[in-house]
Design a protein around this motif. Structure first.
Motif, short mmCIF file in Angstrom:
data_model
loop_
_atom_site.label_atom_id
_atom_site.label_comp_id
_atom_site.label_asym_id
_atom_site.label_seq_id
_atom_site.Cartn_x
_atom_site.Cartn_y
_atom_site.Cartn_z
N THR A 155 0.83 -1.20 0.00
CA THR A 155 0.00 0.00 0.00
C THR A 155 0.87 1.25 0.00
OG1 THR A 155 -1.72 -1.18 1.25
CG2 THR A 155 -1.87 1.22 1.16
N GLY A 160 1.39 5.56 -0.90
CA GLY A 160 1.92 6.22 0.29
C GLY A 160 2.50 7.60 0.02
N GLU A 175 -0.46 5.91 5.00
CA GLU A 175 -1.34 5.14 4.10
C GLU A 175 -0.99 3.65 4.14
OE1 GLU A 175 -1.05 9.34 2.64
OE2 GLU A 175 0.37 7.81 3.30
#
Length: 265
Positions: A155, A160, A175
């Protein structure tokens, strides 16, 4: 990357073999394996990170670790940790006095106190695995740590933007942390459903367990940063040391142990 993948496969096969032997043949194999991992981790902490060179100090810490973890056979049996810890504290003081000329404050505090919480964490890990339904709890533990870590990584790489703790771990993002928790929630739901253990309370507990894993990862990184250490060791090619692989797990196990003991899981 190739070395890392090969090492990961080999580790998975070894762990799988030990678990199979422990559950299907002789449970003591699990105690031996976890005890050996614990000894290696404590050595990495005291020798590689803190810089303790005294052989007697390292041997004493290793013996304390091996005995204490080996004697942990289920999550209700934690009285066996107390007496060895008392003796280790006395032994550590003696070692500190013997080596007082070469021990600065960091070595003094680390020799006396650092092994204890990590030894307890390994004891809890051993107790969790060897408990009733140990495979299920081990899978949950891996979801809270490894799955969360992988989810956070992918992710973070993808979307990010906001750094989580740049001075300690520059690549981690907010994130990524959220993505890791979401992935863990999904896997927790699937695994608990397959084991007929699904509950809303378990999903709610997944979030703090994941956060604890992240804190453990950052804590271990903070220790390395403070002594300019890249990895705790090189026992696992491409991965580093035992502590580099188990840092997040060791922060989760005490609280998972408590959850099992009081029936929250």
């Amino acid at each position: 990357m190739k070395t890392r993948i090969i090492s990961g496969i080999i580790m998975a096969l070894i762990v799988g073999g030990i678990l199979a032997g422990g559950f299907l043949w002789q449970p003591i194999l699990i105690n031996i394996a976890v005890a050996l991992l614990a000894v290696a981790a404590i050595y990495e902490l005291l020798h590689n990170a803190v810089g303790v060179q005294s052989h007697l100090t390292l041997i004493g810490a290793s013996i304390y670790t091996a005995i204490t973890v080996f004697r942990m056979d289920d999550y209700n049996n934690f009285d066996n940790m107390i007496i060895p810890t008392i003796f280790y504290c006395i032994y550590a003081v003696v070692m500190i006095l013997i080596n007082h000329k070469s021990f600065d404050l960091g070595k003094i505090v680390s020799t006396y106190a650092l092994p204890i919480p990590f030894v307890f964490a390994f004891c809890f890990l051993c107790g969790i695995i060897t408990s009733d339904n140990g495979i299920y709890y081990l899978l949950l533990l891996l979801i809270f740590s490894s799955v969360c870590d992988m989810g956070a990584y992918f992710t973070g790489v993808t979307i990010g933007k906001h750094k989580l703790c740049p001075e300690i771990s520059p690549k981690k993002t907010v994130e990524g942390a959220i993505g890791g928790i979401v992935c863990s929630l999904i896997f927790t739901g699937v695994v608990s459903y397959l084991f007929n253990e699904f509950s809303i309370s378990l999903l709610l507990l997944t979030i703090p367990f994941c956060v604890l894993g992240m804190l453990g990862d950052l804590f271990a990184s903070a220790i390395k940063r403070s002594v300019s250490l890249k990895d705790y060791g090189d026992i696992i090619p491409g991965h580093g040391g035992i502590m580099d692989r188990l840092d997040s797990i060791l922060m989760i196990t005490p609280f998972m142990f408590v959850s099992l003991y009081y029936g929250w899981l």
